[in-house]
Write a protein that holds these residues in place. Sequence first.
Motif, PDB file in Angstrom:
ATOM      1  N   PRO A  74       0.875  -1.582   0.134  1.00  0.00           N
ATOM      2  CA  PRO A  74       0.309  -0.288  -0.028  1.00  0.00           C
ATOM      3  C   PRO A  74       0.785   1.035  -0.165  1.00  0.00           C
ATOM      4  CG  PRO A  74      -0.236  -1.249   2.487  1.00  0.00           C
ATOM      5  CD  PRO A  74       0.824  -2.358   1.473  1.00  0.00           C
ATOM      6  N   ARG A  75       2.376   1.228   0.028  1.00  0.00           N
ATOM      7  CA  ARG A  75       2.870   2.677   0.141  1.00  0.00           C
ATOM      8  C   ARG A  75       3.871   2.186  -0.564  1.00  0.00           C
ATOM      9  NH1 ARG A  75       0.689   6.341   2.259  1.00  0.00           N
ATOM     10  NH2 ARG A  75       2.307   7.220   2.964  1.00  0.00           N
ATOM     11  N   THR A  76       3.838   2.000  -1.723  1.00  0.00           N
ATOM     12  CA  THR A  76       4.709   1.529  -3.147  1.00  0.00           C
ATOM     13  C   THR A  76       3.215   1.789  -4.263  1.00  0.00           C
ATOM     14  OG1 THR A  76       5.737   0.093  -2.103  1.00  0.00           O
ATOM     15  CG2 THR A  76       5.871   0.337  -4.287  1.00  0.00           C
ATOM     16  N   TRP A  77       3.711   2.789  -5.005  1.00  0.00           N
ATOM     17  CA  TRP A  77       3.251   3.110  -6.429  1.00  0.00           C
ATOM     18  C   TRP A  77       4.282   3.370  -7.404  1.00  0.00           C
ATOM     19  CZ3 TRP A  77       4.625   6.490  -2.207  1.00  0.00           C
ATOM     20  CH2 TRP A  77       4.661   7.783  -2.659  1.00  0.00           C
ATOM     21  N   LEU A  78       4.017   3.352  -8.792  1.00  0.00           N
ATOM     22  CA  LEU A  78       4.529   4.247  -9.912  1.00  0.00           C
ATOM     23  C   LEU A  78       4.374   5.469 -10.748  1.00  0.00           C
ATOM     24  CD1 LEU A  78       6.082   2.774 -12.454  1.00  0.00           C
ATOM     25  CD2 LEU A  78       3.816   2.223 -13.205  1.00  0.00           C
ATOM     26  N   ARG A  79       5.334   5.636 -10.631  1.00  0.00           N
ATOM     27  CA  ARG A  79       5.263   7.714 -10.313  1.00  0.00           C
ATOM     28  C   ARG A  79       6.190   7.490 -11.467  1.00  0.00           C
ATOM     29  NH1 ARG A  79       8.776  10.967  -7.255  1.00  0.00           N
ATOM     30  NH2 ARG A  79       8.434  12.891  -8.049  1.00  0.00           N
ATOM     31  N   ARG A  80       5.328   9.030 -12.156  1.00  0.00           N
ATOM     32  CA  ARG A  80       5.893   9.114 -13.982  1.00  0.00           C
ATOM     33  C   ARG A  80       6.483  10.189 -13.901  1.00  0.00           C
ATOM     34  NH1 ARG A  80       5.325   8.541 -19.120  1.00  0.00           N
ATOM     35  NH2 ARG A  80       3.133   7.446 -19.390  1.00  0.00           N
ATOM     36  N   ILE A  81       7.886  10.460 -14.289  1.00  0.00           N
ATOM     37  CA  ILE A  81       8.647  11.333 -14.482  1.00  0.00           C
ATOM     38  C   ILE A  81       8.599  12.736 -15.762  1.00  0.00           C
ATOM     39  CG2 ILE A  81      10.916  12.045 -13.898  1.00  0.00           C
ATOM     40  CD1 ILE A  81       9.848  10.470 -11.369  1.00  0.00           C
ATOM     41  N   ASN A  82       8.337  13.889 -15.080  1.00  0.00           N
ATOM     42  CA  ASN A  82       7.932  14.430 -16.446  1.00  0.00           C
ATOM     43  C   ASN A  82       9.346  14.162 -17.134  1.00  0.00           C
ATOM     44  OD1 ASN A  82       6.378  15.731 -15.606  1.00  0.00           O
ATOM     45  ND2 ASN A  82       6.357  17.218 -14.942  1.00  0.00           N
ATOM     46  N   SER A  83      10.408  14.069 -16.662  1.00  0.00           N
ATOM     47  CA  SER A  83      11.496  14.445 -17.527  1.00  0.00           C
ATOM     48  C   SER A  83      12.082  12.915 -18.325  1.00  0.00           C
ATOM     49  CB  SER A  83      12.763  14.721 -16.978  1.00  0.00           C
ATOM     50  OG  SER A  83      13.217  13.979 -15.993  1.00  0.00           O
ATOM     51  N   GLY A  84      10.992  12.289 -18.144  1.00  0.00           N
ATOM     52  CA  GLY A  84      10.733  11.031 -18.619  1.00  0.00           C
ATOM     53  C   GLY A  84      10.829   9.572 -17.931  1.00  0.00           C
ATOM     54  N   GLY A  85      11.079   8.517 -18.648  1.00  0.00           N
ATOM     55  CA  GLY A  85      11.115   7.318 -17.760  1.00  0.00           C
ATOM     56  C   GLY A  85       9.787   7.367 -16.802  1.00  0.00           C
ATOM     57  N   GLN A  86       9.874   6.366 -15.264  1.00  0.00           N
ATOM     58  CA  GLN A  86       9.074   5.940 -14.436  1.00  0.00           C
ATOM     59  C   GLN A  86      10.225   5.640 -13.360  1.00  0.00           C
ATOM     60  OE1 GLN A  86       5.343   3.513 -15.310  1.00  0.00           O
ATOM     61  NE2 GLN A  86       6.297   3.224 -17.407  1.00  0.00           N
ATOM     62  N   ILE A  87       9.736   5.801 -11.671  1.00  0.00           N
ATOM     63  CA  ILE A  87      10.177   5.109 -11.057  1.00  0.00           C
ATOM     64  C   ILE A  87       9.377   4.441 -10.421  1.00  0.00           C
ATOM     65  CG2 ILE A  87      10.400   7.261 -10.096  1.00  0.00           C
ATOM     66  CD1 ILE A  87      12.687   7.104  -9.242  1.00  0.00           C
ATOM     67  N   VAL A  88       9.717   3.736  -9.599  1.00  0.00           N
ATOM     68  CA  VAL A  88       8.741   2.365  -8.013  1.00  0.00           C
ATOM     69  C   VAL A  88       9.052   3.314  -6.784  1.00  0.00           C
ATOM     70  CG1 VAL A  88       7.890   0.459  -6.780  1.00  0.00           C
ATOM     71  CG2 VAL A  88       8.251   0.919  -9.427  1.00  0.00           C
ATOM     72  N   GLU A  89       8.151   4.382  -6.241  1.00  0.00           N
ATOM     73  CA  GLU A  89       8.356   5.272  -5.111  1.00  0.00           C
ATOM     74  C   GLU A  89       8.297   4.283  -3.873  1.00  0.00           C
ATOM     75  OE1 GLU A  89      10.267   7.477  -4.977  1.00  0.00           O
ATOM     76  OE2 GLU A  89      10.195   8.229  -7.100  1.00  0.00           O
ATOM     77  N   THR A  90       8.646   4.144  -3.397  1.00  0.00           N
ATOM     78  CA  THR A  90       8.392   3.300  -1.505  1.00  0.00           C
ATOM     79  C   THR A  90       8.508   4.402  -0.357  1.00  0.00           C
ATOM     80  OG1 THR A  90       9.078   1.733  -2.527  1.00  0.00           O
ATOM     81  CG2 THR A  90       8.935   1.111  -0.353  1.00  0.00           C
TER      82      THR A  90
END
Length: 150
Positions: free
Chosen positions: A21-37
């Motif tokens: 529940p405390r992890t999510w996929l985040r789109r980065i405006n400069s390109g790419g995605q990241i999994v945040e925890t």
Amino acid sequence: MTTLLPDPASAPSQLPVKSGPRTWLRRINSGGQIVETCPAWCTDTHRNDDSGYLDDLQHGAQFNGPQLHIFDAEHGSLPMPVLAGRINVDPYSSDPRRSVPHIHLEPFQDEVMECLTPDEFAEVIAQVRAHCDRLEDVHAQLVKARVEYR
């Protein structure tokens, strides 16, 4: 912990990652995605953190301070919080004071002591505690003054 992922054009950018529940996929405006925890202590909702610039992200936990009724010329008195703040970290900040957990302390509303380390925060606590002890002495003097005044 973060994991950089490619930004495939066909993948939806705002779907949560299923690892917790405390992890999510985040789109980065400069390109790419990241999994945040989130760190275990983070209480932020991150409602609006599904996209943005990498260094826009913060994790934190607010703490309240007591409300003191402060004189206001227009309204008589207003409750104002004192000594409220936040444990905060800006995980992608290039500022080393911000990229580790620190305290943002509001001694009073709209005034901030930023990026306090544990030692600096301990110094503030000691100063406030010493002042409260002094206020106890002033209180005793006031009680005595009122008795003598009558």
